[in-house]
Design an enzyme around this catalytic site. Structure first.
Site, PDB file in Angstrom:
ATOM      1  N   LYS A 179       5.606  48.191  38.038  1.00 36.36           N
ATOM      2  CA  LYS A 179       5.456  48.889  36.456  1.00 36.36           C
ATOM      3  C   LYS A 179       6.657  47.488  36.516  1.00 36.36           C
ATOM      4  CE  LYS A 179       9.995  51.141  36.190  1.00 36.36           C
ATOM      5  NZ  LYS A 179      10.925  49.284  34.599  1.00 36.36           N
ATOM      6  N   ASN A 180       7.165  46.796  36.611  1.00 33.57           N
ATOM      7  CA  ASN A 180       8.128  46.164  36.329  1.00 33.57           C
ATOM      8  C   ASN A 180       7.430  44.607  36.796  1.00 33.57           C
ATOM      9  OD1 ASN A 180       9.982  47.481  36.245  1.00 33.57           O
ATOM     10  ND2 ASN A 180      11.480  46.916  37.946  1.00 33.57           N
ATOM     11  N   ARG A 201      13.994  48.851  27.029  1.00 28.95           N
ATOM     12  CA  ARG A 201      14.249  47.466  27.267  1.00 28.95           C
ATOM     13  C   ARG A 201      13.920  46.416  27.087  1.00 28.95           C
ATOM     14  NH1 ARG A 201      19.345  47.429  28.087  1.00 28.95           N
ATOM     15  NH2 ARG A 201      18.918  45.173  28.766  1.00 28.95           N
ATOM     16  N   CYS A 212      23.242  50.436  29.353  1.00 31.45           N
ATOM     17  CA  CYS A 212      22.055  51.506  29.393  1.00 31.45           C
ATOM     18  C   CYS A 212      22.720  52.197  30.560  1.00 31.45           C
ATOM     19  CB  CYS A 212      20.121  51.235  30.129  1.00 31.45           C
ATOM     20  SG  CYS A 212      20.733  50.214  31.330  1.00 31.45           S
ATOM     21  N   ARG A 246      23.798  45.442  30.588  1.00 28.37           N
ATOM     22  CA  ARG A 246      22.121  44.743  30.290  1.00 28.37           C
ATOM     23  C   ARG A 246      22.035  44.127  29.085  1.00 28.37           C
ATOM     24  NH1 ARG A 246      19.526  48.677  32.908  1.00 28.37           N
ATOM     25  NH2 ARG A 246      17.716  46.738  33.390  1.00 28.37           N
ATOM     26  N   ASP A 276      17.263  48.119  43.289  1.00 24.58           N
ATOM     27  CA  ASP A 276      16.928  49.142  42.864  1.00 24.58           C
ATOM     28  C   ASP A 276      15.723  50.361  44.019  1.00 24.58           C
ATOM     29  OD1 ASP A 276      14.318  47.715  39.990  1.00 24.58           O
ATOM     30  OD2 ASP A 276      16.310  48.665  40.139  1.00 24.58           O
ATOM     31  N   ILE A 294      24.393  43.760  41.632  1.00 26.20           N
ATOM     32  CA  ILE A 294      23.709  43.604  40.765  1.00 26.20           C
ATOM     33  C   ILE A 294      24.639  43.935  39.545  1.00 26.20           C
ATOM     34  CG2 ILE A 294      21.465  43.522  39.423  1.00 26.20           C
ATOM     35  CD1 ILE A 294      22.361  41.923  42.094  1.00 26.20           C
ATOM     36  N   ARG A 348       9.096  57.626  34.002  1.00 26.86           N
ATOM     37  CA  ARG A 348       9.397  56.602  33.481  1.00 26.86           C
ATOM     38  C   ARG A 348       8.661  55.159  34.151  1.00 26.86           C
ATOM     39  NH1 ARG A 348      14.403  54.247  31.669  1.00 26.86           N
ATOM     40  NH2 ARG A 348      13.099  51.825  31.440  1.00 26.86           N
TER      41      ARG A 348
HETATM   42  C1  EPZ Z   1      15.033  43.794  36.352  1.00 26.99           C
HETATM   43  O1  EPZ Z   1      15.954  44.415  34.834  1.00 26.99           O
HETATM   44  C2  EPZ Z   1      13.906  44.686  36.661  1.00 26.99           C
HETATM   45  N1  EPZ Z   1      13.364  45.784  35.041  1.00 26.99           N
HETATM   46  C3  EPZ Z   1      15.191  46.076  36.748  1.00 26.99           C
HETATM   47  O2  EPZ Z   1      14.301  47.235  37.272  1.00 26.99           O
HETATM   48  C4  EPZ Z   1      16.217  45.791  38.042  1.00 26.99           C
HETATM   49  O3  EPZ Z   1      16.951  46.268  38.487  1.00 26.99           O
HETATM   50  C5  EPZ Z   1      16.767  44.049  37.574  1.00 26.99           C
HETATM   51  O4  EPZ Z   1      16.310  43.878  37.391  1.00 26.99           O
HETATM   52  C6  EPZ Z   1      17.485  42.762  39.374  1.00 26.99           C
HETATM   53  O5  EPZ Z   1      16.203  43.413  40.004  1.00 26.99           O
HETATM   54  C7  EPZ Z   1      12.437  45.370  34.776  1.00 26.99           C
HETATM   55  O6  EPZ Z   1      11.790  43.952  35.852  1.00 26.99           O
HETATM   56  C8  EPZ Z   1      11.582  45.726  33.769  1.00 26.99           C
HETATM   57  P1  EPZ Z   1      18.018  41.285  35.247  1.00 26.99           P
HETATM   58  P2  EPZ Z   1      16.672  43.167  34.728  1.00 26.99           P
HETATM   59  O7  EPZ Z   1      17.858  40.090  34.341  1.00 26.99           O
HETATM   60  O8  EPZ Z   1      15.959  41.616  33.574  1.00 26.99           O
HETATM   61  C9  EPZ Z   1      23.132  40.294  33.558  1.00 26.99           C
HETATM   62  C10 EPZ Z   1      14.013  49.645  37.657  1.00 26.99           C
HETATM   63  O9  EPZ Z   1      14.947  50.225  37.686  1.00 26.99           O
HETATM   64  N2  EPZ Z   1      22.611  39.666  32.656  1.00 26.99           N
HETATM   65  O10 EPZ Z   1      17.231  40.374  37.167  1.00 26.99           O
HETATM   66  O11 EPZ Z   1      16.813  43.315  32.978  1.00 26.99           O
HETATM   67  C11 EPZ Z   1      22.535  41.805  33.753  1.00 26.99           C
HETATM   68  O12 EPZ Z   1      23.365  42.861  33.605  1.00 26.99           O
HETATM   69  C12 EPZ Z   1      14.795  48.262  36.266  1.00 26.99           C
HETATM   70  O13 EPZ Z   1      12.775  49.329  36.868  1.00 26.99           O
HETATM   71  C13 EPZ Z   1      23.431  39.272  32.072  1.00 26.99           C
HETATM   72  O14 EPZ Z   1      24.533  39.656  31.621  1.00 26.99           O
HETATM   73  O15 EPZ Z   1      17.875  42.735  35.697  1.00 26.99           O
HETATM   74  C14 EPZ Z   1      22.749  42.495  35.492  1.00 26.99           C
HETATM   75  O16 EPZ Z   1      23.834  42.902  35.919  1.00 26.99           O
HETATM   76  C15 EPZ Z   1      16.169  48.666  36.734  1.00 26.99           C
HETATM   77  N3  EPZ Z   1      23.149  38.681  31.050  1.00 26.99           N
HETATM   78  C16 EPZ Z   1      21.913  40.658  35.797  1.00 26.99           C
HETATM   79  O17 EPZ Z   1      22.204  40.123  35.274  1.00 26.99           O
HETATM   80  C17 EPZ Z   1      21.699  38.580  31.109  1.00 26.99           C
HETATM   81  O18 EPZ Z   1      20.520  37.563  30.355  1.00 26.99           O
HETATM   82  C18 EPZ Z   1      21.023  41.005  36.326  1.00 26.99           C
HETATM   83  O19 EPZ Z   1      20.372  41.641  35.822  1.00 26.99           O
HETATM   84  C19 EPZ Z   1      20.552  39.020  32.047  1.00 26.99           C
HETATM   85  C20 EPZ Z   1      20.758  39.544  32.939  1.00 26.99           C
END
Ligand code: EPZ
Length: 429
Positions: A23-24, A94, A118, A123, A316, A338, A408
């Site tokens: 998916k990702n 998102r 969420c 996020r 995840d 995370i 999802r």
């Molecule tokens: C991706 O989300 C995945 N989703 C998530 O999978 C996964 O849990 C996550 O990476 C971590 O591995 C997709 O790829 C579609 P991040 P993403 O940006 O990119 C903070 C699932 O269950 N952050 O790596 O949104 C954020 O809040 C989903 O399949 C900021 O603060 O995650 C988090 O605490 C859930 N500002 C941390 O960084 C930003 O601009 C890592 O988030 C970006 C991120």
């Protein structure tokens, strides 16, 4: 209409599960279709509600989409019809934020709704925004929308991410592919999905080096071509079914996987008393992995984990691993580094009789002999599947409500579990 799943637990799962496409990886790969006016074909795309949401948004933006029976999707975006991603699309999924970089790169403007938070956390997307501003985009937040314009296009530069961000890295990879000059992403995410997206962009003509490491260099080009690209297996789905075999004391053959994407995870399972090994290869060179409990112990051994960016323990898989630890022979501490609120499954597991206490970012799980089935509520994608796993192991019947969360991210989960002797039934409430 809301759906629930009734699960009669205590049945060891035995048989084969074919893992679906990631998916990702599929989500950013779909967004990449905006970068070119040539046809892009993606194969092995999982049939999931998140994928449908992304396709709805792309269609609104001007992409022509053709789905085929065998999980292939062909897309072409001759021209972008709209440069806005309305709140209604983004609030449902998102990862819609992944159209921001491509829209600015292709049309020099975009108006994408802020995704909002969420269940698992705030996020933020501030890192996406600041990186695009460094590349020359003028961005204002107005009425809940990210309004961006780059009349002269985007310019390559060094982007230092203070923390690893998966979709942040992916947005900049796509934007930088069409920027003027060279971009270096420093502290880039190293998740396999990021690396595979870079492989897709290279297939489309992008000039990218260093992907898979923490510094990725992108030499911008004027335009990109189409491509024909297969989505790799979903490592989180693979890990989820590995735990399904573990908690039910069964034996599963997971087909069409990539063991290397989960080597640290399988090492952790081994410490808990779960054996996993590659038993054969597919014609495409993928792995078929057998997972079962080792004969040495009659109970799961406690293991402490801390979630971290790849190649650390995947956030995840945290909820699923916690379900395994609820029946361990001792005490396990699970630290979520995370996301700030990714323990929504804990109160629901406790309803099933788990003994878990939360101390800040750490959940302390004291193993019990077994869980007892009851009604529980899914709250987010990975929490929902951790409750299904708990129901498969618990004594008696478990009802998991709000099943839409699970649809999802897990293609054909009912059929896959039923084919391995699971006693489950989905019904509408
Ligand atoms: C991706 O989300 C995945 N989703 C998530 O999978 C996964 O849990 C996550 O990476 C971590 O591995 C997709 O790829 C579609 P991040 P993403 O940006 O990119 C903070 C699932 O269950 N952050 O790596 O949104 C954020 O809040 C989903 O399949 C900021 O603060 O995650 C988090 O605490 C859930 N500002 C941390 O960084 C930003 O601009 C890592 O988030 C970006 C991120």
């Amino acid at each position: 209409m809301l759906q629930s799943m009734s699960i009669s637990g205590g049945v060891p799962l035995n048989g084969e599960v074919t893992v679906s496409g990631s998916k990702n990886l599929a989500l950013p790969s779909l967004a990449a279709s905006l970068l070119t006016d040539s046809p892009l074909t993606l194969r092995n795309v999982p049939r999931l509600s998140d994928i449908d949401s992304m396709l709805d948004l792309l269609s609104y933006l001007g992409t022509r989409i053709e789905k085929s029976e065998n999980n292939s999707i062909s897309m072409v975006t001759p021209d972008i019809k709209a440069t806005d991603a309305p709140y209604d699309f983004v609030r449902k999924m998102r990862a819609s934020i992944l159209v921001l970089g491509p829209l600015i790169a292709r049309c020099r403007r975009a108006s994408v709704s802020l995704p909002g938070g969420c269940a698992i956390g705030a996020r933020g997307v501030n890192l996406h925004i600041s990186a695009l501003e460094q590349m020359g985009a003028d961005i204002v937040i107005d009425n809940g929308y990210i309004k961006a314009s780059a009349p002269k296009g985007l310019f390559g530069c060094d982007i230092h991410f203070p923390i690893s961000t998966v979709t942040g890295t992916e947005n900049i990879l796509m934007a930088a592919s069409l920027a003027k000059g060279t971009t270096r992403i420093i502290n880039a995410a190293m998740e396999p999905e990021v690396t595979a997206l870079a492989d897709l962009l290279i297939l489309m003509g992008a000039k990218i080096e260093g992907h898979g490491g923490s510094i990725i260099t992108i030499e911008g080009t004027d335009s990109l071509n189409g491509a024909d690209f297969a989505i790799m297996p979903d490592r989180i789905e693979t890990g989820t079914y590995a735990i399904a075999a573990s908690v039910t004391n069964g034996n599963l053959i997971l087909k069409n996987c990539i063991y290397d994407h989960l080597s640290q995870f399988f090492d952790t399972l081994r410490l808990a008393g779960i054996e996993s090994k590659i038993i054969s290869k597919t014609p495409d060179g993928l792995d078929n992995i057998e997972v079962h409990r080792s004969e040495r112990d009659d109970r799961i051994r406690p293991v402490d984990v801390l979630t971290a960016p790849y190649p650390g323990f995947a956030t995840d898989l945290q909820a699923q691993f916690m379900t395994l630890m609820t029946i361990c022979n001792g005490t396990s501490s699970i630290t979520e580094n995370i996301f700030e609120n990714r323990f929504m499954h804990v109160p629901e597991l406790s309803r099933l009789g788990a003994n878990i206490s939360i101390h800040g970012k750490t959940a302390v799980v004291t193993g019990v002999r077994n869980l007892i089935g009851t009604q529980v509520m899914a709250t987010d994608l990975r929490a929902s599947v951790s409750l299904v796993l708990a129901g498969l192991m618990a004594r008696g019947e478990t009802i998991v409500n709000r099943l839409y969360h699970i649809d999802r991210g897990y293609e054909n989960i009912d059929q896959k579990l039923l084919s391995c002797n699971a006693r489950i039934e989905r019904f509408t409430v």
